[in-house]
Scaffold this motif. Sequence first.
Motif, PDB file in Angstrom:
ATOM      1  N   SER A 104      32.507  -2.201 -15.464  1.00 42.74           N
ATOM      2  CA  SER A 104      33.633  -1.841 -16.316  1.00 42.74           C
ATOM      3  C   SER A 104      33.189  -1.827 -17.769  1.00 42.74           C
ATOM      4  N   ALA A 105      33.853  -0.993 -18.556  1.00 47.63           N
ATOM      5  CA  ALA A 105      33.576  -0.941 -19.991  1.00 47.63           C
ATOM      6  C   ALA A 105      34.455  -1.962 -20.687  1.00 47.63           C
ATOM      7  N   TRP A 106      34.113  -2.284 -21.923  1.00 52.87           N
ATOM      8  CA  TRP A 106      34.955  -3.177 -22.702  1.00 52.87           C
ATOM      9  C   TRP A 106      36.142  -2.377 -23.218  1.00 52.87           C
ATOM     10  N   PRO A 107      37.372  -2.887 -23.050  1.00 47.14           N
ATOM     11  CA  PRO A 107      38.557  -2.086 -23.340  1.00 47.14           C
ATOM     12  C   PRO A 107      38.794  -1.812 -24.819  1.00 47.14           C
ATOM     13  N   ASP A 108      38.335  -2.691 -25.691  1.00 47.08           N
ATOM     14  CA  ASP A 108      38.626  -2.551 -27.118  1.00 47.08           C
ATOM     15  C   ASP A 108      37.334  -2.373 -27.901  1.00 47.08           C
ATOM     16  N   PRO A 109      36.976  -1.122 -28.237  1.00 43.36           N
ATOM     17  CA  PRO A 109      35.711  -0.895 -28.937  1.00 43.36           C
ATOM     18  C   PRO A 109      35.643  -1.560 -30.305  1.00 43.36           C
ATOM     19  N   LYS A 110      36.798  -1.806 -30.932  1.00 45.99           N
ATOM     20  CA  LYS A 110      36.793  -2.490 -32.232  1.00 45.99           C
ATOM     21  C   LYS A 110      36.431  -3.964 -32.070  1.00 45.99           C
ATOM     22  N   LYS A 111      36.835  -4.545 -30.947  1.00 44.37           N
ATOM     23  CA  LYS A 111      36.547  -5.953 -30.693  1.00 44.37           C
ATOM     24  C   LYS A 111      35.117  -6.152 -30.207  1.00 44.37           C
ATOM     25  N   TYR A 112      34.560  -5.128 -29.536  1.00 47.21           N
ATOM     26  CA  TYR A 112      33.199  -5.207 -29.003  1.00 47.21           C
ATOM     27  C   TYR A 112      32.360  -4.039 -29.528  1.00 47.21           C
ATOM     28  N   PRO A 113      32.154  -3.971 -30.836  1.00 46.02           N
ATOM     29  CA  PRO A 113      31.456  -2.804 -31.398  1.00 46.02           C
ATOM     30  C   PRO A 113      30.001  -2.691 -30.958  1.00 46.02           C
ATOM     31  N   GLY A 114      29.385  -3.795 -30.599  1.00 37.55           N
ATOM     32  CA  GLY A 114      27.975  -3.765 -30.217  1.00 37.55           C
ATOM     33  C   GLY A 114      27.708  -3.179 -28.845  1.00 37.55           C
ATOM     34  N   LYS A 115      28.743  -2.873 -28.090  1.00 39.62           N
ATOM     35  CA  LYS A 115      28.570  -2.344 -26.740  1.00 39.62           C
ATOM     36  C   LYS A 115      28.411  -0.823 -26.717  1.00 39.62           C
ATOM     37  N   LYS A 116      28.455  -0.211 -27.887  1.00 41.36           N
ATOM     38  CA  LYS A 116      28.335   1.247 -27.975  1.00 41.36           C
ATOM     39  C   LYS A 116      27.241   1.599 -28.980  1.00 41.36           C
ATOM     40  N   ILE A 117      26.341   2.485 -28.567  1.00 39.72           N
ATOM     41  CA  ILE A 117      25.249   2.933 -29.430  1.00 39.72           C
ATOM     42  C   ILE A 117      25.348   4.451 -29.564  1.00 39.72           C
ATOM     43  N   GLN A 118      25.178   4.941 -30.767  1.00 41.38           N
ATOM     44  CA  GLN A 118      25.182   6.379 -30.987  1.00 41.38           C
ATOM     45  C   GLN A 118      23.781   6.829 -31.392  1.00 41.38           C
ATOM     46  N   VAL A 119      23.328   7.902 -30.777  1.00 35.04           N
ATOM     47  CA  VAL A 119      22.000   8.438 -31.069  1.00 35.04           C
ATOM     48  C   VAL A 119      22.073   9.961 -30.987  1.00 35.04           C
TER      49      VAL A 119
END
Length: 197
Positions: free
Chosen positions: A148-163
Amino acid sequence: MNNPYLTPERVAWLHIKYASVVLSPKYISIISKETWGGRHFSRTGWCAHASWEEATAQLIGENFRKAIETSEYLGNPTGPIDSDARKAMEVVSDARRRAFEADIARTYGYKEIVDIGKRCDLVSGSWHYRVDDVIILKATKRNAGGHSAWPDPKKYPGKKIQVPLSASDEELGLAIREAFSRCEAPGRQKINWPKPE
């Protein structure tokens, strides 16, 4: 039907290509997806697997690039999806997925195909290909029912990487490895990528 929400910009944003990367204690697999409302194993997109020893950053990035570039968006943001075409797709998609899984089981010595999915981490990659060249890599959390993904990207910003997709194969592979290092699993089950080379 006139829907003011579906501006040309919004429709372009809804067109997304997907690829997923699975990391197990024995192998890594990279799978192109096609979208028909939901995501399915691609019937024609690039899919590959490799052992830990073979899985260099260069190889991961090169194969991920092929997978996401050959992904297809076949949804219809402004109307219904052809149900007969979708059903026909599902038959071919499922057969290709089963063949791919059987090849993984055979290659890495799994007794049962179901075992290839045990203790795996998952990184999901997406690309709004009509908007920009930015790949979004999302680390996931492993649980008893899958990932499962983390539901709140603001609360878990480190779980997403942009490249950017324009990055080199090695840079893309290193970003994927970094995303894996941010995955979570229960207790001591974490696979801990990246590993020393």
